[in-house]
Design an enzyme around this catalytic site. Structure first.
Site, mmCIF file in Angstrom:
data_model
loop_
_atom_site.group_PDB
_atom_site.id
_atom_site.type_symbol
_atom_site.label_atom_id
_atom_site.label_comp_id
_atom_site.label_asym_id
_atom_site.label_seq_id
_atom_site.Cartn_x
_atom_site.Cartn_y
_atom_site.Cartn_z
ATOM 1 N N CYS A 9 54.940 35.904 39.244
ATOM 2 C CA CYS A 9 56.068 36.793 38.977
ATOM 3 C C CYS A 9 56.309 37.055 37.491
ATOM 4 C CB CYS A 9 57.313 36.221 39.627
ATOM 5 S SG CYS A 9 57.039 35.839 41.365
ATOM 6 N N HIS A 24 62.034 40.819 37.324
ATOM 7 C CA HIS A 24 61.162 40.588 38.472
ATOM 8 C C HIS A 24 61.993 40.704 39.740
ATOM 9 C CE1 HIS A 24 58.814 38.800 41.536
ATOM 10 N NE2 HIS A 24 59.536 37.711 41.581
ATOM 11 N N ASN A 28 59.196 41.220 47.860
ATOM 12 C CA ASN A 28 58.884 40.611 46.563
ATOM 13 C C ASN A 28 57.381 40.756 46.323
ATOM 14 O OD1 ASN A 28 58.044 38.774 44.576
ATOM 15 N ND2 ASN A 28 59.598 37.268 45.108
#
Lengths: 358, 74
Positions: free
Chosen positions: A121, A269, A300
């Site tokens: 990430c 993120h 995600n």
């Protein structure tokens, strides 16, 4: 670690997502979960749907598609690229690296460098810093930065702490050396002591894939996973994000002499809406400057989430003019990276699923 | 801040605690799970300025145990 890198520019962005849509409510109900609780979670965390890769499609495929679409949109020949950096934690193989495979697929010049960065990430910001360094000081005029993962393949369907969260995507970005441009200000860091908070224990050299049987074990919250699944201590990761992201954002803004008022956006993120809004608030940014709805559309996307958020929220202004932006990624390895910079105008290829529909 | 006031504040932010007392076992709260843990962490951070870990929360048996984490950290 702070670094300021001058005379580089972001020339283009593209993102390709998985082609299959997974619905949070439908998946949860199929597993027998309570509807009210699912709705509560969906509302609080910001989960609705996510795009996952079709069987056989990898991060390499997704990034190749994004790269080809970006090069087409920019009217560039692959031979003009001096280096390719591939950020991923889900490479096609342990050897060779994804960057070399992509180098071959795109037909880059044999003099073009190719290397991977094993990050999640935080990886896009790390990759951007490496690409900028190559352009400013490493002899490259144009670098292709690809970042993507297929984390949905690593989760267990009965692990509600991970499985509903992740989508699959690949991104491509072009970074170029340019004559005169304001510096990009980076802050990179890690706290390796906490690195095991996000881990796939089995499948690497420490615990090879055939070293022990994959036994499903429930955790304290009733989630089930085995040793080759992604395990994430959600509460600890949340605390880590609140602890490390705001100081990194403040540091790059201080170096760039940015104020919240004079900054066009904070792109974090896109872990989930809950994390993004909480961290954004702690950074002092109003919600309207902190896009937080990417997860609701795509999930995600690990290292591809920041470029996806840039395209999702800023395509029109970024295509037309320069924006003052602050980006911050944080996650696996308990690593973080932030950058404050002026981006745009740049070429943007739209977010598209891969394979493309007929 | 008394325990009753802390519980009231917690109930305001995390409605899973509505109807609970200090003696209520956490495991019996409706929909006790990872989402509740996240909401508790956020409540403690924003309302009390303390960071508690999910391990500390899982170490609590009752709502009262959870509330005791706060004064000890203030």
């Amino acid at each position: 670690m702070h670094s300021s890198i001058s005379n580089v520019r972001l020339a283009g962005l593209a993102v390709s997502t998985g082609s299959l849509t997974r619905d949070f409510m439908a998946d949860g109900l199929a597993l027998g979960h309570d509807r009210v609780m699912l709705e509560r979670t969906a509302q609080t965390i910001g989960l609705r749907q996510r795009k996952v890769a079709a069987p056989g499609i990898t991060a390499l495929d997704l990034c190749e598609d994004a790269a080809r679409r970006l090069l087409d949109a920019a009217g560039l020949d692959p031979s003009s690229i001096d280096a390719v950096i591939f950020v991923t934690q889900t490479p096609d193989h342990s050897q060779p690296n994804n960057a070399s495979l992509l180098h071959g697929r795109l037909g880059l010049a044999t003099g073009a460098a190719a290397f991977d960065l094993s990050l999640g990430c935080s990886g896009w910001v790390y990759g951007l810093q490496q690409a900028a360094l190559l352009c400013a000081h490493g002899g490259a005029a144009r670098v292709l930065l690809c970042a993507g993962d297929t984390l949905s393949r690593l989760t267990h369907a009965k692990d509600r702490a991970t499985d509903p969260l992740f989508g699959d995507a690949g991104s491509a970005a072009l970074i170029e050396r340019t004559g005169m441009a304001a510096a990009w200000h980076f802050e990179l860091g890690a706290d390796g002591a906490g690195a095991n908070a996000i881990i796939v224990p089995q499948g690497g050299a420490r615990m090879p894939h055939d070293s022990k049987p994959l036994t499903e074990i429930p955790d304290l919250d009733g989630n089930v996973r085995h040793a080759a699944n992604l395990a994430m201590q959600g509460g600890e990761v949340f605390n880590f994000s609140l602890r490390q992201a705001p100081p990194a954002v403040a540091a790059v803004m201080r170096h760039a002499h940015y104020t919240v008022e004079a900054t066009d956006g904070l792109i974090l993120h896109q872990a989930n809406r809950f994390v993004v809004t909480t961290v954004g608030r702690k950074c002092g940014f109003p919600a309207e400057k902190t896009p937080s709805d990417v997860v609701e559309h795509y999930g995600n996307q690990s290292s591809a989430s920041i470029p996806c958020a840039l395209i999702h929220a800023f395509t029109e202004p970024l295509s037309a003019r320069s924006l003052r932006l602050v980006l911050c990624g944080f996650g696996v390895g308990w690593s973080w990276g932030a950058v404050a910079a002026e981006f745009g105008p740049l070429v943007i290829a739209p977010i598209q699923p891969y394979p493309h529909s007929a | 801040m008394t325990s009753a006031e802390k519980l009231q504040a917690l109930q305001h932010d995390v409605d899973f605690f509505v109807g609970a007392t200090e003696h209520t076992p956490l495991a019996t709260l409706p929909n006790w799970g990872s989402l509740t843990v996240l909401l508790i962490i956020l409540h403690c951070e924003t309302q009390h300025g303390v960071v508690i870990s999910s391990a500390e929360i899982h170490g609590c048996k009752t709502v009262g145990d959870l509330l005791k984490l706060l004064p000890e950290r203030l």
